[in-house]
Design an enzyme around this catalytic site. Structure first.
Site, short mmCIF file in Angstrom:
data_model
loop_
_atom_site.label_atom_id
_atom_site.label_comp_id
_atom_site.label_asym_id
_atom_site.label_seq_id
_atom_site.Cartn_x
_atom_site.Cartn_y
_atom_site.Cartn_z
CE1 TYR A 43 33.58 28.20 42.55
CE2 TYR A 43 33.64 27.40 40.36
CZ TYR A 43 34.15 28.45 41.29
OH TYR A 43 35.25 28.92 41.05
NE ARG A 68 28.75 44.38 38.38
CZ ARG A 68 29.67 43.85 39.44
NH1 ARG A 68 30.87 43.33 38.77
NH2 ARG A 68 29.49 43.98 40.56
NE ARG A 99 38.35 35.67 37.16
CZ ARG A 99 37.08 35.72 37.57
NH1 ARG A 99 36.11 36.66 37.26
NH2 ARG A 99 36.75 34.61 37.98
CG ASP A 103 30.81 33.28 36.46
OD1 ASP A 103 31.36 34.03 37.02
OD2 ASP A 103 30.32 32.27 37.04
NE ARG A 153 37.68 40.54 39.37
CZ ARG A 153 38.26 39.48 40.17
NH1 ARG A 153 38.05 39.14 41.26
NH2 ARG A 153 39.06 38.71 39.12
#
Lengths: 345, 345
Positions: free
Chosen positions: A150, A39, A26, A75, A30
């Site tokens: 998921y 973004r 990652r 992703d 973020r």
């Protein structure tokens, strides 16, 4: 004269490079202000579908941190989303499935992935990023178990109750699901390799929720199929999960070059479990980075020494960069890792 | 002639009872229809404060399942709630703290617990339950780390980011917090022992989020203080956490008679890590129970054999009973465990 082989690839094939390679799961995302600026108005899945943007996001952490590899901005749910499974990535929560899988009839929702048609933007992102990069690019896929969790839970889970219920109660459906997801992951990874990625990581992030017996019976064969399929291409493979201390031997034996270890298991403990034939990747607790430079140096020094005692080592966090992370501490950490290597050689 | 010592207490002190004792974490509560009928209109914390009701809930699973122990119907946040920390148990989520702890000034919110004044209802519940019970009653407390994680995060967490940040960045406050919570846990457990519980369990449910180094430095001393304090009373102690495969040796050495193991680590693997001097407790994956009787028997048989190979063993789930559990499968499981023991002796 050829340029020297990048340290990440040297370590991945089991040799000792001139300095310890380092990247961060990652690392794109973020925690970077330049990412948040880029973004601003798009969803993650929309950004992934814009190759110019996705390539830029892939490159940002390489420029800022000086890490030894880029990882594709994408992703693990991208392939299933691309073949029509309704999925949204909810900020602060993760992937959420519109209609969770419940049984055999849901298998019909998983047609084979044709990467050139279904995810051309991924391949274009790789092409753009490769033109700019002077370090290896890591492609990736979600392992069948983690993607299945998921699809079945409908989102992130603490207990994986529904996933395990399907696994135990309906083995034919479970194994068919694992096989379908393995073929999707393998097709995606093969296309990424063909497009130019230099290594791949198979994320089985939640495999640590399973007992060793259940992992061996219900999960390992499908992951092995993916990893051996990529092994045939000669591209280095990294196999990663969280809380997998008891599974490391099996996960290494599934067919990988590098085995990811989270902070719960020290590299000193991981080393004899997997044996000398593998490169270890990890394993700084991402929460330590929040404590600042001094705590980060102290823990990184211990991990680097344990990695050196094992042999080939790729430095990384034990899981993804936390959103609250100060990028300055990661910049410093990359330099610290690189300096350690120089002192040791 | 004295009645024979209950199997749970025989196993806890390291001997082999005539049959393997079995109880289930969260055996009292959401999965039982008779519990849902009783607690229709009250919050969990309100129900805990009504000794007649809490004692009845404590007894329900003993009547239904024939387990070898009752566990007090209470919650690990009861002591901190009783001394004025605003906390609510939100169904389906867990404890939520009105004003999470942020730093040194919050230490003032933790005065010493005076159990007779602050939690008289707990002691009265024990007295009532003991009058009815013909099996041992287990009291419990939350270990300092796990209680601290709720106070600091404000609720359940996946990453324990704030907890670890305080731990790494402000050691004086962290250790003062651990000490205060250790004294509260110890005072609560001592009062439970004085009121008549036959054994205690220290729940460090989330300790598995820590590396071994961090557990040893930041958590173990406080838990040791609690466990050794109860050791002085001669009451058997159980020490439990989830995902603690790498910590088992340390958690056993913290001063316990029984060490809880979750399903991620087989009892065969746990045995050499803790050594023969401890009774093992566990470790069926609660999700297996949802798969029905056949899957439950198969896994229970494996666990019982691994427990027998180790020595003293208390059968349990690896974590709490899931709300979706069919109580009939647990009733059957108790009989299965008891029959296994008879076949083996």
């Amino acid at each position: 004269m050829n340029p020297p082989e990048p340290p990440l690839l040297v370590a991945a094939r089991g040799d000792i490079p001139s300095q310890v390679p380092v990247w961060f799961m990652r690392q794109a995302g973020r925690s970077l202000p330049e990412y948040r600026a880029l973004r601003a108005n798009e969803s993650i899945l929309e950004a992934i579908q814009r190759p110019d943007l996705a390539a830029e996001i892939t490159l940002q952490p390489v420029r800022r941190y000086g890490v030894d590899a880029a990882i594709l901005f994408s992703d693990i749910v991208v392939p299933v989303a691309a073949i029509g499974v309704g999925v949204e990535i909810v900020p602060g929560r993760g992937p959420v499935i519109a209609e969770p899988f419940r049984g055999a009839s849901d298998l019909l929702r998983l047609r084979p992935l044709i990467p050139e048609e279904d995810t051309p933007y991924v391949l274009e992102t790789i092409a753009i990023a490769k033109r700019e990069l002077n370090v290896p690019l890591i492609g990736f896929a979600g392992a069948p178990f983690t993607v299945a969790s998921y699809l079945i839970e409908g989102g992130p889970s603490r207990t994986f109750t529904r996933t395990k219920a399907l696994m135990y109660n309906d083995e034919p459906t479970w194994f068919a699901l694992m096989e379908a997801l393995a073929e999707i992951a393998l097709a995606s990874l093969r296309s990424q390799v063909a497009a130019g990625v230099d290594a791949i990581q198979l994320f089985d992030s939640w495999a640590g929720a399973l007992s060793r017996r259940d992992y061996a019976r219900y999960v390992l064969p499908a992951s092995r199929h993916v990893l051996e399929g990529i092994g045939a291409t000669g591209t280095p493979r990294i196999h990663f999960g969280v809380g997998t201390g008891e599974l490391l031997e099996l996960m290494a034996g599934a067919g990988t070059d590098v085995i990811g270890v989270d902070w719960r298991t020290s590299l000193a403990d991981a080393s004899p479990r997997v044996g000398r034939g593998y490169c270890l990747q990890g394993n700084l607790d991402p929460a330590v980075v929040l404590a600042g430079v001094a705590a980060t140096h102290r823990e990184a020094a211990r991990i680097l020494q344990e990695g050196a005692d094992h042999g080939p080592h790729i430095f990384n966090l034990g899981h993804g960069v936390l959103p609250e992370t100060d990028p300055g501490v990661l910049t410093d950490l990359v330099e610290f890792v690189h300096n350690f290597a120089r002192a040791a050689t």
